[in-house]
Design a protein around this motif. Structure first.
Motif, PDB file in Angstrom:
ATOM      1  N   ILE A 283       0.772  -1.056  -0.338  1.00 22.55           N
ATOM      2  CA  ILE A 283       0.243  -0.004   0.045  1.00 22.55           C
ATOM      3  C   ILE A 283       1.166   1.328  -0.348  1.00 22.55           C
ATOM      4  O   ILE A 283       1.945   1.795   0.885  1.00 22.55           O
ATOM      5  N   PRO A 284       0.613   2.077  -1.137  1.00 16.08           N
ATOM      6  CA  PRO A 284       1.580   3.877  -1.138  1.00 16.08           C
ATOM      7  C   PRO A 284       1.955   4.087  -0.067  1.00 16.08           C
ATOM      8  O   PRO A 284       1.005   4.394   0.906  1.00 16.08           O
ATOM      9  N   TYR A 285       2.683   3.990   0.989  1.00 16.50           N
ATOM     10  CA  TYR A 285       2.912   5.228   1.928  1.00 16.50           C
ATOM     11  C   TYR A 285       2.906   4.535   3.347  1.00 16.50           C
ATOM     12  O   TYR A 285       3.197   5.161   4.032  1.00 16.50           O
ATOM     13  N   CYS A 286       1.833   4.281   2.842  1.00 15.76           N
ATOM     14  CA  CYS A 286       1.132   3.188   4.509  1.00 15.76           C
ATOM     15  C   CYS A 286       2.392   2.238   5.268  1.00 15.76           C
ATOM     16  O   CYS A 286       2.981   2.494   6.634  1.00 15.76           O
ATOM     17  N   SER A 287       3.296   1.349   4.842  1.00 16.16           N
ATOM     18  CA  SER A 287       3.855   1.112   5.004  1.00 16.16           C
ATOM     19  C   SER A 287       5.517   1.420   5.520  1.00 16.16           C
ATOM     20  O   SER A 287       6.020   1.593   6.862  1.00 16.16           O
ATOM     21  N   LEU A 288       6.135   2.605   4.506  1.00 16.07           N
ATOM     22  CA  LEU A 288       6.869   2.840   4.982  1.00 16.07           C
ATOM     23  C   LEU A 288       6.754   4.322   5.827  1.00 16.07           C
ATOM     24  O   LEU A 288       7.469   4.367   6.929  1.00 16.07           O
ATOM     25  N   CYS A 289       5.479   4.815   6.324  1.00 14.26           N
ATOM     26  CA  CYS A 289       5.776   5.812   7.367  1.00 14.26           C
ATOM     27  C   CYS A 289       4.723   4.649   8.603  1.00 14.26           C
ATOM     28  O   CYS A 289       5.421   5.033   9.746  1.00 14.26           O
TER      29      CYS A 289
END
Length: 322
Positions: A283-289
């Motif tokens: 999921i875009p940016y979700c895991s990164l954040c």
């Protein structure tokens, strides 16, 4: 093809390689801590969150516990003191300066409160960083786990280990009714009593890694991860809000022992499976954040109270709340 579970990243103490799902789980845990302190204490949302959010952190800490890597007990204790007790003192010092600079907070900086909260109970509410009790508790949990494993657990089969953990679990939730009567302030010093209960979750995290259970679950299809996570969290919400009530490992408030351990494990498992799902869902940016939040969990966890107190002060100025 499913994304590999393990990636190289830095722990919150900067010492061990991490696994992506674990950092995401810690990020989710931090969000739960923030939410738990925003909701009215004792309400249904906070009862749900408090039933498992701190056990989750002890399970995740235990998952990366490696006693065989440290043959020297003294060296192990010194390293753990540096990674837990030293940050505790640093955050207390920072909390003291912030509290001293704010007139409304300065009045609470008394000698008696300092002795009771900072030196004895290891819960420095007068410095507005009371949540750092977790660091002192984690230090003793790691020491207890190390000594217990080296002296006994490493020599026992799985059934004997289960029996010992069960006995420790029962002792941990019963001590508030009799053991604390022998101590000043009705509590054992330095969160030693809370550490006994937390030790169970820590060792459960350790044995989850030993039996590779998390890695096996990580091989499930994404849809099954959502089902397992959703059912675990839904059941935790139902049990914690209808039967268990408000619990707090820091205050030795447990309610029904069976429901307490059940909700703690179910809720933690729900978050862990959700983290595994997010590590594979791209999921875009979700895991990164969430990973970024997990990397910095020590700082965010220890200092988030300043942000919450600032919000309360702002609400008081705007809406006239007392």
């Amino acid at each position: 093809m499913a994304k590999p579970e393990h990636i190289e990243s830095v722990s919150h103490f900067g010492q061990k390689p991490r696994e992506e799902w674990a950092d995401i789980a810690k990020g989710l845990g931090i969000l739960l801590v923030l939410a738990g302190h925003l909701f009215r204490y004792g309400g249904r949302p906070s009862a749900f969150i408090f039933s498992f959010h701190m056990p989750l952190f002890f399970i995740l800490s235990g998952y990366f516990f490696n006693p065989d890597k440290h043959p020297d007990a003294v060296v192990f204790m010194i390293r753990k003191a540096r990674s837990t007790l030293l940050p505790y003192l640093m955050f207390c010092l920072l909390g003291f300066f912030v509290s001293f600079l704010i007139p409304a907070w300065r009045a609470g900086l008394t000698k008696d409160a300092f002795i009771q909260q900072v030196l004895y109970l290891a819960s420095p509410e007068i410095f507005h960083v009371g949540q750092v009790w977790f660091l002192v508790c984690l230090f003793f949990v790691e020491i207890f786990a190390y000594l217990l494993y080296k002296a006994l657990l490493c020599r026992l089969d799985s059934w004997a280990v289960c029996i010992i953990l069960t006995l420790i679990a029962l002792f941990g939730v019963s001590q508030s009714s009799w053991l604390t009567a022998f101590f000043v302030y009705g509590r054992a010093p330095w969160k030693l009593d809370s550490s006994i209960v937390a030790l169970i979750f820590f060792l459960m995290g350790f044995y989850l890694r030993q039996c590779r259970f998390v890695r096996r679950v990580a091989q499930l299809k994404v849809g099954w991860l959502i089902v397992v996570s959703g059912l675990s969290l839904a059941l935790t919400f139902f049990l914690s809000t209808t039967g268990l009530g408000m619990v707090n490992i820091s205050n030795l408030t447990f309610g029904s022992p069976l429901l307490y351990y059940g909700c703690a494990l179910l809720g933690s498992w729900g978050v862990i499976t959700l983290a595994i799902f997010l590590s594979r869902a791209h999921i875009p940016y979700c895991s990164l954040c969430l990973r970024a939040l997990g990397h910095n969990s020590l700082v965010v966890f220890s200092l988030h109270s300043f942000y919450l107190y600032a919000l309360l002060e702002l609400a008081s100025c705007i809406y006239g709340y007392d």
